[in-house]
Scaffold this active site. Structure first.
Site, PDB file in Angstrom:
ATOM      1  N   LYS A   1       9.138  -4.668  13.981  1.00  0.00           N
ATOM      2  CA  LYS A   1       9.666  -4.013  12.787  1.00  0.00           C
ATOM      3  C   LYS A   1      10.569  -2.836  13.158  1.00  0.00           C
ATOM      4  CE  LYS A   1       5.817  -4.996   9.607  1.00  0.00           C
ATOM      5  NZ  LYS A   1       4.798  -4.364   8.736  1.00  0.00           N
TER       6      LYS A   1
ATOM      7  N   GLU B   1       9.953  -5.959   3.855  1.00  0.00           N
ATOM      8  CA  GLU B   1      10.151  -7.252   3.208  1.00  0.00           C
ATOM      9  C   GLU B   1       9.819  -7.169   1.716  1.00  0.00           C
ATOM     10  OE1 GLU B   1       8.642  -8.126   7.454  1.00  0.00           O
ATOM     11  OE2 GLU B   1       8.244  -6.681   5.850  1.00  0.00           O
TER      12      GLU B   1
ATOM     13  N   GLY C   1      -5.070  -4.958   5.431  1.00  0.00           N
ATOM     14  CA  GLY C   1      -4.366  -5.952   4.631  1.00  0.00           C
ATOM     15  C   GLY C   1      -5.039  -7.305   4.604  1.00  0.00           C
ATOM     16  N   ARG C   2      -5.527  -7.755   5.759  1.00  0.00           N
ATOM     17  CA  ARG C   2      -6.132  -9.087   5.818  1.00  0.00           C
ATOM     18  C   ARG C   2      -7.526  -9.119   5.207  1.00  0.00           C
ATOM     19  NH1 ARG C   2      -5.328  -6.558  10.450  1.00  0.00           N
ATOM     20  NH2 ARG C   2      -6.959  -6.245  12.014  1.00  0.00           N
TER      21      ARG C   2
ATOM     22  N   HIS D   1      -2.839 -37.944   9.742  1.00  0.00           N
ATOM     23  CA  HIS D   1      -1.596 -38.676   9.964  1.00  0.00           C
ATOM     24  C   HIS D   1      -0.532 -37.799  10.609  1.00  0.00           C
ATOM     25  CE1 HIS D   1      -2.919 -42.230   7.644  1.00  0.00           C
ATOM     26  NE2 HIS D   1      -3.637 -41.331   6.995  1.00  0.00           N
TER      27      HIS D   1
ATOM     28  N   LYS E   1       0.828  -1.209   0.000  1.00  0.00           N
ATOM     29  CA  LYS E   1       0.000   0.000   0.000  1.00  0.00           C
ATOM     30  C   LYS E   1       0.856   1.250   0.000  1.00  0.00           C
ATOM     31  CE  LYS E   1      -3.646   0.146   2.698  1.00  0.00           C
ATOM     32  NZ  LYS E   1      -4.540   0.325   3.868  1.00  0.00           N
TER      33      LYS E   1
ATOM     34  N   GLU F   1      -4.713 -11.716  14.010  1.00  0.00           N
ATOM     35  CA  GLU F   1      -4.315 -10.323  13.889  1.00  0.00           C
ATOM     36  C   GLU F   1      -5.481  -9.402  14.221  1.00  0.00           C
ATOM     37  OE1 GLU F   1      -1.110  -8.980  11.022  1.00  0.00           O
ATOM     38  OE2 GLU F   1      -2.868  -8.078  10.067  1.00  0.00           O
TER      39      GLU F   1
END
Length: 520
Positions: free
Chosen positions: A490, A213, A264-265, A381, A207, A350
């Protein structure tokens, strides 16, 4: 919009909360679902519900009608109805950032009846959507582009990656999508080894165009592109950002923006969904939006008693605060949904992993459970042993798809039989006097069913989870739409990085200083 809606009374200070405590102590703590199913012929019907594209069977959960009625009362006492109305009115319910929460507007039709104050926003949404989908079709028609690399992190990665995997059956052949998020260069290097510059399109999803990152990976991708002989940055890079100037400085001329009211999510419905649109096409992307919108309308208008997202959110409150269950497992019995548990981790943890209420006061009760899982039958499993016989009770959520997209004989009946049987085994258990083969049973589970995994049903499923998270957050009286806990690490990383090169450990605690010396 200047109006804000606050909680009239905190959950633990309501009459319903106290009554729920009493109800739990007087028998609900030992509620046996097996006895309830045997003794109540209407239980399955009462705790089952069909909404657009999604069927839910909640009858195997440790809840009775009395507890559910008290949870509805709790929601009303804590102002849920007003907070839901504020969401759809466009009020700034993200109070710590003074922002509206309008991800639902991203999937509203062009002619939707929205508050007058939101009409300009809806027009802007559709202008961006039209431009983004036109570009997606342009890329799909460009047969020289065989690989699309989405560079993002968090919601800019998890949502598009989850959806493109889920809708792989609808993707056009001859094009591969890759997702790079980790600042660990091994991920990007592994992708780049399989690419050729002239056949690759990079999408940089940030954004602000400053996410550490994402921009580290984007700059490395550009250096690789140029080192391999690539020269047309404008053709081979596009940006999903609001910082058009920074993108232009990077060499990108094709940009698609979104708004500060898109968390964001919650962003896969926005321009962040461009890789989904490239994969499945404009028409299918609009079907994804339509499926979500159908559930938005259900959540907005249905009363609590028949509102599936609200019922699920209140069940989460019942389990977290009264039964004390600390986690919830999600087991999608469809390989296409293999990234759904990771997506839901961010969506729920979050959003609702908070320790203070809307006023900033510390909460005396727990909020979000730990959400985790893997696809069935793989999970059977791996960790199902603990779900069946472990000392902790972990509610399990099965997601099954009735109709397969593949044509392989014999697979789908086995898959569905396993899902149904695991839910049955968790419920029924097995007695064994020797002990080692004793299953206690009465382990709770929910069962969600899609007829087919297609754009509309996936959109509906995701919107169901979004509104479920909103419901529990509203009842807890927290802000589900900020994420300050993401920021501190951060900030500290910016201080630590130069210390790794310089060896300067002044002012650090002894443990951190020792790690800097060892890793520097």
């Amino acid at each position: 919009m200047t109006k804000t809606t606050t909680l009239p009374i905190r959950a633990d200070q309501t009459l319903a909360w106290a009554t729920l405590r009493q109800h739990h102590a007087q028998g609900a703590a030992d509620f046996d679902v097996r006895e309830a199913l045997a003794g109540d012929a209407g239980r399955v019907a009462h705790f089952s519900q069909q909404i657009p594209h999604v069927f839910a069977d909640l009858s195997k959960n440790r809840i009775d009608a009395a507890a559910e009625r008290l949870l509805f009362a709790l929601a009303r006492e804590t102002g849920f109805d007003a907070r839901r109305a504020a969401l759809f009115a466009g009020e700034p319910i993200n109070s710590t950032e003074h922002r509206q929460v309008l991800h639902w507007l991203l999937r509203a039709p062009r002619d939707a009846a929205v508050p007058r104050a939101l009409r300009a926003d809806l027009d802007a949404v559709h202008a961006t959507l039209d431009a983004m989908l036109a570009y997606a079709e342009q890329v799909r028609a460009d047969h020289e582009i065989t690989d699309v690399v989405n560079i993002g992190i968090g919601g800019s990665d998890l949502g598009p990656q989850m959806a493109t995997l889920a809708l792989d059956a609808f993707a056009a052949p001859g094009r591969r999508l890759h997702f790079v998020s980790n600042v660990d260069g091994h991920e990007l290097a592994g992708v780049l080894r399989r690419l050729r510059p002239r056949n690759t399109l990079f999408l940089v999803a940030s954004k602000t165009f400053t996410t550490a990152e994402t921009m580290t990976n984007a700059r490395s991708a550009r250096r690789w592109f140029e080192a391999q002989g690539g020269s047309d940055i404008a053709r081979h890079f596009a940006a999903l950002t609001t910082n058009v100037e920074a993108a232009r400085d990077f060499g990108i001329t094709t940009t698609f923006g979104f708004w500060d009211w898109v968390g964001g999510r919650y962003s896969l419905w926005s321009a962040i969904g461009l890789p989904i649109a490239i994969a499945i096409g404009a028409g299918a992307f609009r079907e994804l939006l339509a499926g979500a919108h159908a559930v938005d309308e259900h959540f907005r208008s249905a009363p609590l008693e028949s509102n599936l997202p609200a019922r699920l959110g209140l069940l989460d409150v019942w389990y977290r605060n009264f039964h004390g269950f600390t986690s919830r497992c999600v087991a999608p019995y469809h390989q296409g949904l293999r990234r759904l548990p990771a997506y839901l981790q961010q969506l729920e943890m979050e959003s609702n992993g908070k320790r203070v209420d809307l006023n900033g006061d510390a909460l005396p009760f727990a909020t979000s459970p730990v959400v985790w899982g893997e696809p069935g039958t793989n999970g059977q499993h791996a960790f199902f042993q603990q779900l069946h016989q472990g000392t902790d009770v972990v509610p399990l959520e099965f997601i099954a798809v009735r109709e397969a997209a593949h044509k392989l004989d014999g697979h789908q009946p086995k898959l569905l039989a396993n899902a149904i049987a695991q839910a049955q085994a968790l419920l029924q258990g097995q007695a064994d006097t020797g002990g080692h083969k004793d299953f206690p049973g009465n382990r709770p589970s929910s069962f969600l069913v899609l007829e087919r995994l297609e754009p509309a049903s996936l959109g509906a499923l995701i919107a169901l989870y979004e509104h479920r998270v909103f419901t529990s957050g509203a009842v807890w009286g927290i802000n589900s739409f900020d994420q300050w806990g993401v920021e501190l690490g951060k900030v500290l990383a910016k201080d630590i990085e130069p210390r790794l090169a310089s060896g300067d450990v002044a002012g650090l605690d002894p443990s951190t200083a020792a790690l800097v010396r060892r890793l520097g």
